[in-house]
Design a protein around this motif. Structure first.
Motif, PDB file in Angstrom:
ATOM      1  N   ILE A  90      -3.965  -1.156   7.693  1.00  0.00           N
ATOM      2  CA  ILE A  90      -2.540  -1.380   7.952  1.00  0.00           C
ATOM      3  C   ILE A  90      -1.966  -2.347   6.931  1.00  0.00           C
ATOM      4  O   ILE A  90      -0.859  -2.146   6.402  1.00  0.00           O
ATOM      5  CB  ILE A  90      -2.338  -1.911   9.379  1.00  0.00           C
ATOM      6  CG1 ILE A  90      -2.760  -0.859  10.412  1.00  0.00           C
ATOM      7  CG2 ILE A  90      -0.888  -2.324   9.598  1.00  0.00           C
ATOM      8  CD1 ILE A  90      -1.962   0.416  10.361  1.00  0.00           C
ATOM      9  N   ALA A  91      -2.712  -3.403   6.630  1.00  0.00           N
ATOM     10  CA  ALA A  91      -2.239  -4.379   5.647  1.00  0.00           C
ATOM     11  C   ALA A  91      -2.073  -3.746   4.275  1.00  0.00           C
ATOM     12  O   ALA A  91      -1.101  -4.019   3.559  1.00  0.00           O
ATOM     13  CB  ALA A  91      -3.218  -5.558   5.575  1.00  0.00           C
ATOM     14  N   ARG A  92      -3.021  -2.865   3.891  1.00  0.00           N
ATOM     15  CA  ARG A  92      -2.930  -2.209   2.591  1.00  0.00           C
ATOM     16  C   ARG A  92      -1.772  -1.220   2.549  1.00  0.00           C
ATOM     17  O   ARG A  92      -1.021  -1.158   1.573  1.00  0.00           O
ATOM     18  CB  ARG A  92      -4.240  -1.489   2.275  1.00  0.00           C
ATOM     19  CG  ARG A  92      -4.218  -0.742   0.947  1.00  0.00           C
ATOM     20  CD  ARG A  92      -5.546  -0.098   0.626  1.00  0.00           C
ATOM     21  NE  ARG A  92      -5.880   0.970   1.561  1.00  0.00           N
ATOM     22  CZ  ARG A  92      -6.844   0.916   2.456  1.00  0.00           C
ATOM     23  NH1 ARG A  92      -7.587  -0.174   2.566  1.00  0.00           N
ATOM     24  NH2 ARG A  92      -7.088   1.928   3.260  1.00  0.00           N
ATOM     25  N   LEU A  93      -1.618  -0.435   3.616  1.00  0.00           N
ATOM     26  CA  LEU A  93      -0.583   0.592   3.631  1.00  0.00           C
ATOM     27  C   LEU A  93       0.820   0.004   3.730  1.00  0.00           C
ATOM     28  O   LEU A  93       1.794   0.705   3.418  1.00  0.00           O
ATOM     29  CB  LEU A  93      -0.815   1.545   4.807  1.00  0.00           C
ATOM     30  CG  LEU A  93      -2.037   2.466   4.687  1.00  0.00           C
ATOM     31  CD1 LEU A  93      -2.253   3.242   5.981  1.00  0.00           C
ATOM     32  CD2 LEU A  93      -1.866   3.434   3.524  1.00  0.00           C
ATOM     33  N   LEU A 228      -2.203  -8.791  -1.088  1.00  0.00           N
ATOM     34  CA  LEU A 228      -1.650  -7.805  -2.013  1.00  0.00           C
ATOM     35  C   LEU A 228      -0.283  -7.326  -1.557  1.00  0.00           C
ATOM     36  O   LEU A 228       0.664  -7.247  -2.360  1.00  0.00           O
ATOM     37  CB  LEU A 228      -2.609  -6.613  -2.133  1.00  0.00           C
ATOM     38  CG  LEU A 228      -2.122  -5.456  -3.010  1.00  0.00           C
ATOM     39  CD1 LEU A 228      -1.912  -5.920  -4.445  1.00  0.00           C
ATOM     40  CD2 LEU A 228      -3.110  -4.293  -2.962  1.00  0.00           C
ATOM     41  N   SER A 229      -0.157  -7.010  -0.279  1.00  0.00           N
ATOM     42  CA  SER A 229       1.126  -6.527   0.234  1.00  0.00           C
ATOM     43  C   SER A 229       2.209  -7.589   0.103  1.00  0.00           C
ATOM     44  O   SER A 229       3.341  -7.303  -0.305  1.00  0.00           O
ATOM     45  CB  SER A 229       0.985  -6.103   1.701  1.00  0.00           C
ATOM     46  OG  SER A 229       0.191  -4.938   1.811  1.00  0.00           O
ATOM     47  N   LEU A 235       7.438  -9.788  -4.920  1.00  0.00           N
ATOM     48  CA  LEU A 235       7.841  -9.670  -6.321  1.00  0.00           C
ATOM     49  C   LEU A 235       8.788  -8.499  -6.536  1.00  0.00           C
ATOM     50  O   LEU A 235       9.718  -8.585  -7.354  1.00  0.00           O
ATOM     51  CB  LEU A 235       6.605  -9.526  -7.208  1.00  0.00           C
ATOM     52  CG  LEU A 235       5.787 -10.790  -7.464  1.00  0.00           C
ATOM     53  CD1 LEU A 235       4.556 -10.466  -8.298  1.00  0.00           C
ATOM     54  CD2 LEU A 235       6.638 -11.842  -8.174  1.00  0.00           C
ATOM     55  N   SER A 236       8.557  -7.399  -5.841  1.00  0.00           N
ATOM     56  CA  SER A 236       9.457  -6.246  -5.986  1.00  0.00           C
ATOM     57  C   SER A 236      10.866  -6.603  -5.554  1.00  0.00           C
ATOM     58  O   SER A 236      11.851  -6.243  -6.220  1.00  0.00           O
ATOM     59  CB  SER A 236       8.935  -5.063  -5.158  1.00  0.00           C
ATOM     60  OG  SER A 236       7.681  -4.621  -5.635  1.00  0.00           O
TER      61      SER A 236
END
Length: 323
Positions: A90-93, A228-229, A235-236
């Motif tokens: 979930i954290a990655r997605l 990462l998320s 930043l985005s």
């Protein structure tokens, strides 16, 4: 299931054929919900049928290993690993799902279309290292005494597949995007090039995460995927208004480079030992367990990924002469 590779293309192939076959009648019957039903309905019979076949095959192959079946990993340990693995997914997605929506909200539908084409191409390249990390987990669960060697092989294989694709994509991005039209070639080439460059540090990050998962260090996995998320989304958001969709590519490149650098720093002692011919020592000494791993993996000094070898602790047998 990862060790039964033939089932993966069979299941995916059947699923793809059924989706395409159901798409036209369902889209005609209900233009609003046709795609949803065409993609959803085939899942249920395929999941049931394939899992029954896999379970039957695995029972047949392990019928002469009653001891291994009786001494399988504890249920609590399996549930703990599964829950932690789900949370890390979930954290990655989160970043994968939030970023396209963020681009749509900030840049509008036209610029979002340019970004989405570049993102779909790049995500396909990302899956090479993601799948290699899954394969690494399967191999290490069977060969825990060869963990470092398997990790290095998975990393080199993933890098060998990813690097040529990145090189071709960076050089030929405008030509590749001409398939979608000149507007996409003019407006999406920049972000595609940056995103493809991010696929290189993604190899290091994914293989590192795969090794952590095989060691049962799920607390660290959750922390890395969450970091990462947070980095990429933050930043985005900051770069979109200044640099447009290219800023999102820069955010992915920076975020993955940071985590790849962390992975190299953490794994450097083990890699250095392996380079000098002491891979076995590196395997046994490169399994630190921080406090963050205790909740997901328990208080263990060795990997606890469920092992088909029958060892209830999931650990590999000690080698002669080793303390």
């Amino acid at each position: 299931v990862y060790k039964r590779q033939p089932w993966v293309p069979i299941e995916n192939g059947i699923f793809g054929v059924l989706k395409i076959g159901l798409l036209f009648p369902f889209a005609t019957w209900s233009p609003e919900l046709g795609i949803f039903w065409a993609w959803t309905l085939p899942v249920f019979p395929i999941v049931v049928a394939i899992n029954l076949l896999v379970a039957r095959q695995m029972r047949a192959r392990t019928s002469d290993r009653a001891d291994a079946e009786r001494n399988g990993p504890p249920l609590r340990e399996m549930l703990s690993f599964s829950l932690a693995d789900w949370l890390s997914s979930i954290a990655r997605l989160a970043a994968f799902v939030i970023i396209p929506l963020l681009v749509l909200a900030v840049e509008g539908s036209v610029r979002a279309a340019y970004f989405n084409v570049a993102w779909i191409i790049t995500f396909t390249v990302f899956t090479l290292s993601i799948n290699a990390a899954h394969a690494l987990l399967a191999e290490n669960s069977h060969e825990q005494d060869k963990e470092l060697r398997n990790t290095m092989q998975a990393g080199l294989l993933s890098l060998g597949l990813t690097a040529p694709i990145v090189l071709v994509g960076v050089i030929g991005a405008p030509l590749l995007l001409l398939v979608y039209g000149s507007d996409f070639s003019d407006n999406a080439s920049g972000v595609l090039r940056i995103l493809l460059l991010a696929a290189l540090p993604n190899v290091v990050h994914q293989i590192h995460v795969g090794r952590l998962r095989s060691q049962g260090r799920m607390g660290t996995v959750i922390a890395l995927e969450s970091a990462l998320s947070v980095i990429v989304v933050g930043l985005s958001w900051a770069l979109l208004s200044r640099d447009g969709i290219e800023g999102v590519g820069v955010a992915w490149l920076i975020g993955l480079s940071i985590l790849a650098a962390y992975a190299m720093i953490r794994e450097w002692p083990a890699l250095r030992r392996a380079a000098t011919g002491r891979a076995d020592d590196a395997d046994s000494s490169s399994r630190p367990h921080g406090p963050g791993d205790a909740g997901a993996a328990g208080s263990r000094a060795t990997p606890s990924t469920p092992s088909p070898s029958g060892d209830p602790s999931g650990t590999a047998p000690e080698r002669a002469g080793q303390p």
